[in-house]
Design an enzyme around this catalytic site. Structure first.
Site, PDB file in Angstrom:
ATOM      1  N   TYR A  49       7.264 -14.654 -15.236  1.00  0.00           N
ATOM      2  CA  TYR A  49       6.871 -13.588 -16.159  1.00  0.00           C
ATOM      3  C   TYR A  49       5.847 -14.113 -17.161  1.00  0.00           C
ATOM      4  O   TYR A  49       4.806 -13.479 -17.379  1.00  0.00           O
ATOM      5  CB  TYR A  49       8.106 -13.053 -16.892  1.00  0.00           C
ATOM      6  CG  TYR A  49       7.785 -11.961 -17.883  1.00  0.00           C
ATOM      7  CD1 TYR A  49       7.524 -10.669 -17.444  1.00  0.00           C
ATOM      8  CD2 TYR A  49       7.728 -12.219 -19.252  1.00  0.00           C
ATOM      9  CE1 TYR A  49       7.226  -9.651 -18.350  1.00  0.00           C
ATOM     10  CE2 TYR A  49       7.423 -11.217 -20.158  1.00  0.00           C
ATOM     11  CZ  TYR A  49       7.170  -9.935 -19.703  1.00  0.00           C
ATOM     12  OH  TYR A  49       6.860  -8.946 -20.602  1.00  0.00           O
ATOM     13  N   SER A  74       1.654  -9.713 -22.976  1.00  0.00           N
ATOM     14  CA  SER A  74       2.883  -9.924 -23.737  1.00  0.00           C
ATOM     15  C   SER A  74       2.683 -11.122 -24.643  1.00  0.00           C
ATOM     16  O   SER A  74       1.857 -12.005 -24.363  1.00  0.00           O
ATOM     17  CB  SER A  74       4.054 -10.196 -22.782  1.00  0.00           C
ATOM     18  OG  SER A  74       5.198 -10.646 -23.490  1.00  0.00           O
TER      19      SER A  74
END
Length: 257
Positions: free
Chosen positions: A156, A143
């Site tokens: 995350y 990401s």
């Protein structure tokens, strides 16, 4: 120069019951293609599988938690024995935020287990066979959040940073063995994960468009597939600037619930 990959005929996609995983499954579904799809929601997964079958693909599904090492190893061994895997897309992941308070230890450990162990549990059962065949391709879902730790989603961001760096290093390790590795770094993409966000998401992409960008990158054997470029540029700038310049700004940003 990047060498184009041959068209994959046997493809494994984790986290295929929604979001980018679902879009990629539908994009690759075609006559002569074998798809092995896994997810945790049996109803959604079967819905995706049926649409892929309608497009002509052969589909094998399994409801498995990617953090379950033994279950993943058993399933992937069976899949590869039936249809030697050309392309693995280790896409499954999860997120949670700190919008309503601090991130709990339980949240952090679960996110790390799914996003990190899940990637390892997807890659390593297939590596020996790919190495023996001296061909194959692996894509890992990182990401843009993996380039700079962002308040509001510490576990995350940390998990995606690990996946990004691991994939980059693995690409070098496997290059001489005929196995390609690509690291996918999306920005905001419409999905169940982003649907809960209560803040503006710059350059939010449609899921189908993101899947097409990823497929084109994989066809080129791209080392990194990062998009959209304005968001990518902004994140890289944040990562380059001294934290003393950016910490205050980031603390004011809205947090993921």
């Amino acid at each position: 120069m990047k060498q184009p990959r041959s068209t994959p005929r046997s493809i494994v996609i984790t986290g295929a019951s929604s979001g980018i995983g679902e879009a990629l499954a539908l994009l690759y579904a075609a006559p002569g293609v074998a798809l092995a799809l896994t997810g945790r929601d049996s109803a959604r997964l079967e819905s995706v599988a049926q649409r892929c079958r309608t497009a002509g693909a052969r589909v094998d599904t399994a409801v498995i938690d990617v953090a379950d090492r033994a279950a993943m190893a058993e399933w992937l061994a069976r899949v590869d024995a039936a249809e030697p895997v050309d392309l693995l897309i280790a896409n499954a992941g999860m997120s949670a935020g700190t919008g309503d308070g601090g991130e709990t230890e339980e949240q952090a450990r679960r996110i790390l287990a799914v996003n990190i162990d899940g990637v390892l549990n997807s890659i390593h059962p297939l590596l020996p066979a790919m190495r023996a065949r001296r061909r194959g391709q692996i894509a890992v879902m990182a990401s843009l959040a993996g380039f700079r730790g962002l308040p509001g989603a510490p576990a995350y961001c940390a998990s995606k940073a690990m996946v990004r760096v691991y994939g980059e290093a693995l690409r070098g390790d496997l290059a001489g063995e005929g196995i390609g590795v690509s690291v996918i770094c999306p920005g905001f993409v419409k999905s169940r994960m982003t649907a809960v966000n209560r803040f503006p998401m710059p350059f939010l992409m449609e899921t189908d468009a993101a899947a097409r960008v990823i497929r084109r990158g994989l066809e080129r054997n791209a080392a990194r597939i990062a998009f959209p470029w304005p968001m990518m540029a902004a994140v890289w700038l944040l990562a380059l600037l001294p934290p003393s310049w950016t910490d205050g700004l980031l603390r004011q940003a809205p947090r993921k619930p």
